[in-house]
Design a protein around this motif. Structure first.
Motif, PDB file in Angstrom:
ATOM      1  N   HIS A  44     -21.707  50.548  34.688  1.00 48.79           N
ATOM      2  CA  HIS A  44     -21.029  49.678  33.735  1.00 48.79           C
ATOM      3  C   HIS A  44     -19.541  49.613  34.060  1.00 48.79           C
ATOM      4  CE1 HIS A  44     -19.563  47.924  30.009  1.00 48.79           C
ATOM      5  NE2 HIS A  44     -20.796  47.481  29.831  1.00 48.79           N
ATOM      6  N   VAL A  45     -18.951  48.450  33.791  1.00 45.04           N
ATOM      7  CA  VAL A  45     -17.532  48.253  34.097  1.00 45.04           C
ATOM      8  C   VAL A  45     -16.611  48.831  33.014  1.00 45.04           C
ATOM      9  CG1 VAL A  45     -17.752  46.255  35.615  1.00 45.04           C
ATOM     10  CG2 VAL A  45     -17.755  45.910  33.130  1.00 45.04           C
ATOM     11  N   SER A  46     -17.086  49.837  32.328  1.00 42.62           N
ATOM     12  CA  SER A  46     -16.293  50.465  31.262  1.00 42.62           C
ATOM     13  C   SER A  46     -15.095  51.199  31.859  1.00 42.62           C
ATOM     14  CB  SER A  46     -17.154  51.466  30.495  1.00 42.62           C
ATOM     15  OG  SER A  46     -17.529  52.521  31.358  1.00 42.62           O
ATOM     16  N   GLN A  47     -14.074  51.384  31.026  1.00 38.18           N
ATOM     17  CA  GLN A  47     -12.897  52.135  31.481  1.00 38.18           C
ATOM     18  C   GLN A  47     -13.285  53.536  31.921  1.00 38.18           C
ATOM     19  OE1 GLN A  47      -9.121  51.859  29.323  1.00 38.18           O
ATOM     20  NE2 GLN A  47     -10.198  50.568  27.879  1.00 38.18           N
ATOM     21  N   GLN A  48     -14.254  54.102  31.232  1.00 38.20           N
ATOM     22  CA  GLN A  48     -14.726  55.449  31.577  1.00 38.20           C
ATOM     23  C   GLN A  48     -15.136  55.513  33.048  1.00 38.20           C
ATOM     24  OE1 GLN A  48     -17.888  56.367  28.949  1.00 38.20           O
ATOM     25  NE2 GLN A  48     -17.866  58.549  29.366  1.00 38.20           N
ATOM     26  N   ASN A  49     -15.735  54.454  33.547  1.00 36.87           N
ATOM     27  CA  ASN A  49     -16.167  54.428  34.946  1.00 36.87           C
ATOM     28  C   ASN A  49     -15.088  53.937  35.897  1.00 36.87           C
ATOM     29  OD1 ASN A  49     -18.736  55.429  34.445  1.00 36.87           O
ATOM     30  ND2 ASN A  49     -19.606  53.392  34.088  1.00 36.87           N
ATOM     31  N   THR A  50     -14.339  52.914  35.473  1.00 41.13           N
ATOM     32  CA  THR A  50     -13.385  52.328  36.416  1.00 41.13           C
ATOM     33  C   THR A  50     -12.097  53.157  36.512  1.00 41.13           C
ATOM     34  OG1 THR A  50     -12.555  50.848  34.682  1.00 41.13           O
ATOM     35  CG2 THR A  50     -14.283  49.996  36.102  1.00 41.13           C
ATOM     36  N   PHE A  51     -11.668  53.779  35.419  1.00 41.28           N
ATOM     37  CA  PHE A  51     -10.449  54.584  35.472  1.00 41.28           C
ATOM     38  C   PHE A  51     -10.664  55.885  36.231  1.00 41.28           C
ATOM     39  CE2 PHE A  51      -7.476  52.995  31.860  1.00 41.28           C
ATOM     40  CZ  PHE A  51      -7.635  51.709  32.303  1.00 41.28           C
ATOM     41  N   THR A  52     -11.891  56.360  36.241  1.00 38.57           N
ATOM     42  CA  THR A  52     -12.172  57.624  36.917  1.00 38.57           C
ATOM     43  C   THR A  52     -12.564  57.423  38.375  1.00 38.57           C
ATOM     44  OG1 THR A  52     -14.476  57.472  36.238  1.00 38.57           O
ATOM     45  CG2 THR A  52     -12.997  58.723  34.787  1.00 38.57           C
ATOM     46  N   GLY A  53     -12.717  56.161  38.791  1.00 38.31           N
ATOM     47  CA  GLY A  53     -13.105  55.903  40.166  1.00 38.31           C
ATOM     48  C   GLY A  53     -14.598  56.022  40.405  1.00 38.31           C
ATOM     49  N   ARG A  54     -15.363  56.238  39.339  1.00 42.63           N
ATOM     50  CA  ARG A  54     -16.826  56.284  39.511  1.00 42.63           C
ATOM     51  C   ARG A  54     -17.336  54.912  39.960  1.00 42.63           C
ATOM     52  NH1 ARG A  54     -21.637  56.596  35.514  1.00 42.63           N
ATOM     53  NH2 ARG A  54     -23.094  57.919  36.650  1.00 42.63           N
ATOM     54  N   LEU A  55     -16.697  53.866  39.434  1.00 46.75           N
ATOM     55  CA  LEU A  55     -17.006  52.507  39.873  1.00 46.75           C
ATOM     56  C   LEU A  55     -15.724  51.893  40.422  1.00 46.75           C
ATOM     57  CD1 LEU A  55     -18.971  50.092  40.017  1.00 46.75           C
ATOM     58  CD2 LEU A  55     -18.161  49.439  37.744  1.00 46.75           C
ATOM     59  N   THR A  89     -12.238  38.045  20.605  1.00 45.30           N
ATOM     60  CA  THR A  89     -12.011  36.730  21.214  1.00 45.30           C
ATOM     61  C   THR A  89     -13.194  35.779  21.059  1.00 45.30           C
ATOM     62  OG1 THR A  89     -12.877  37.490  23.344  1.00 45.30           O
ATOM     63  CG2 THR A  89     -10.518  37.785  22.959  1.00 45.30           C
ATOM     64  N   GLY A  90     -14.366  36.328  20.763  1.00 44.66           N
ATOM     65  CA  GLY A  90     -15.558  35.491  20.621  1.00 44.66           C
ATOM     66  C   GLY A  90     -16.229  35.163  21.934  1.00 44.66           C
ATOM     67  N   ARG A  91     -15.724  35.744  23.033  1.00 43.25           N
ATOM     68  CA  ARG A  91     -16.358  35.485  24.332  1.00 43.25           C
ATOM     69  C   ARG A  91     -16.639  36.816  25.024  1.00 43.25           C
ATOM     70  NH1 ARG A  91     -13.315  31.580  28.384  1.00 43.25           N
ATOM     71  NH2 ARG A  91     -12.378  33.546  29.052  1.00 43.25           N
ATOM     72  N   ILE A  92     -17.792  36.892  25.615  1.00 37.58           N
ATOM     73  CA  ILE A  92     -18.269  38.152  26.181  1.00 37.58           C
ATOM     74  C   ILE A  92     -17.302  38.661  27.270  1.00 37.58           C
ATOM     75  CG2 ILE A  92     -19.759  37.012  27.907  1.00 37.58           C
ATOM     76  CD1 ILE A  92     -20.902  39.991  25.854  1.00 37.58           C
ATOM     77  N   PHE A  93     -17.035  39.965  27.253  1.00 37.16           N
ATOM     78  CA  PHE A  93     -16.154  40.620  28.234  1.00 37.16           C
ATOM     79  C   PHE A  93     -14.764  39.976  28.294  1.00 37.16           C
ATOM     80  CE2 PHE A  93     -20.128  42.279  30.257  1.00 37.16           C
ATOM     81  CZ  PHE A  93     -19.778  43.617  30.225  1.00 37.16           C
ATOM     82  N   THR A  94     -14.327  39.375  27.228  1.00 35.19           N
ATOM     83  CA  THR A  94     -13.037  38.676  27.247  1.00 35.19           C
ATOM     84  C   THR A  94     -12.013  39.397  26.378  1.00 35.19           C
ATOM     85  OG1 THR A  94     -14.055  36.547  27.729  1.00 35.19           O
ATOM     86  CG2 THR A  94     -11.905  36.503  26.634  1.00 35.19           C
ATOM     87  N   GLY A  95     -10.873  39.739  27.016  1.00 39.08           N
ATOM     88  CA  GLY A  95      -9.808  40.384  26.259  1.00 39.08           C
ATOM     89  C   GLY A  95      -9.883  41.891  26.250  1.00 39.08           C
ATOM     90  N   ASP A  96     -10.589  42.480  27.213  1.00 38.99           N
ATOM     91  CA  ASP A  96     -10.607  43.950  27.294  1.00 38.99           C
ATOM     92  C   ASP A  96     -10.596  44.395  28.759  1.00 38.99           C
ATOM     93  OD1 ASP A  96     -13.274  43.955  28.311  1.00 38.99           O
ATOM     94  OD2 ASP A  96     -14.058  43.837  26.279  1.00 38.99           O
ATOM     95  N   ARG A  97     -10.396  45.677  28.957  1.00 36.99           N
ATOM     96  CA  ARG A  97     -10.252  46.204  30.319  1.00 36.99           C
ATOM     97  C   ARG A  97     -11.531  46.056  31.137  1.00 36.99           C
ATOM     98  NH1 ARG A  97      -5.698  49.568  30.826  1.00 36.99           N
ATOM     99  NH2 ARG A  97      -4.114  48.592  29.541  1.00 36.99           N
ATOM    100  N   SER A  98     -12.670  46.170  30.484  1.00 35.62           N
ATOM    101  CA  SER A  98     -13.937  45.997  31.211  1.00 35.62           C
ATOM    102  C   SER A  98     -14.000  44.603  31.816  1.00 35.62           C
ATOM    103  CB  SER A  98     -15.134  46.199  30.273  1.00 35.62           C
ATOM    104  OG  SER A  98     -15.117  47.484  29.730  1.00 35.62           O
TER     105      SER A  98
END
Ligand code: SF4
Length: 237
Positions: free
Chosen positions: A207-218, A77-86
């Motif tokens: 970090h707001v990565s899926q690895q952290n948010t999907f697992t409930g770590r964040l 998308t050309g914009r930071i953190f734009t267009g992804d789950r994070s």
């Protein structure tokens, strides 16, 4: 490249200049390969496929420092953190905190604006496996350093998303503020807080990565706590 970063007169100049950087052969090849091959869901879109500049007003009191753009997010998308789950998680939290005018960030022209907050990454090109090399981190550092220098008059708090961003902050102290980083370096953790005299406070956040948010770590509540603290420290209502 270092000279070009240092010459940037303002954020618009810096954003334009970084978008035209080709300093890291491996990352240039990767960002362009991802943009050419695409993900099936986005095959009708033109990917950005270049370095991704920062986002937010020049008088930001809070900075959010990430790792690097996502291959099919910012690199698309050309914009930071734009267009992804994070980004979905991050901007929803910024909206709850009153720092973004809308809870979503899907495209560069979606009307999103930030208040008192500037978001940028330690490395400006999407890296394979989200893992830049130390050499790539160091090559990209002048862009980060100049960006911080340009918002230095208002900047009060930096939220480091993850250990990579946390570690990328210490050279900024030396390069931008002329201050020696603390020794030993404070350890990254969610909720970690470091402050020094006449420099922005540093807050650690998973970090707001899926690895952290999907697992409930964040969780959303944990993010809300971080941004509440950041606003308090920065004097943002
Ligand atoms: S990672 Fe940074 S230094 Fe390397 S090519 Fe991208 S913008 Fe340039």
């Amino acid at each position: 490249m270092v000279a070009r970063a240092a010459r940037a007169a303002d954020l618009a100049d810096l954003d334009g200049a970084v978008s035209d950087c080709f300093a890291c052969p491996r990352l240039v090849a990767w960002r362009e390969e991802v943009a050419r091959v695409k993900r099936a869901a986005f095959r009708d879109q033109d990917y950005w496929g270049r370095p991704v500049p920062g986002l937010g007003p020049p008088d930001a009191r809070i900075a959010i420092l990430g790792l690097a753009p996502a291959a099919h997010g910012g690199n698309r998308t050309g914009r930071i953190f734009t267009g992804d789950r994070s980004g979905d998680v991050l901007f929803a939290a910024l909206h709850r905190a009153g720092l973004a005018n809308q809870p979503t960030s899907v495209a560069a022209d979606d009307g999103l604006t930030l208040r008192d907050t500037r978001i940028f990454a330690a490395v400006r090109c999407a890296p394979p496996d989200n893992k830049p090399t130390p050499a790539e981190r160091d090559t990209c550092a002048p862009w980060l350093h100049r960006e911080v220098e340009l918002i230095r008059p208002s900047l009060r708090v930096v939220v480091a998303l993850g250990a990579f961003a946390w570690a990328a902050w210490w050279p900024v102290l030396r390069q931008v503020y002329g201050r020696r980083p603390p020794t030993p370096r404070p350890v990254f953790g969610h909720g970690a807080h470091w402050s020094g005299e006449s420099v922005p406070a540093l807050l650690g956040c998973y970090h707001v990565s899926q690895q952290n948010t999907f697992t409930g770590r964040l969780t959303p509540a944990m993010l809300d706590d971080v941004f509440t603290r950041a606003k308090d420290l920065a004097g943002v209502d």
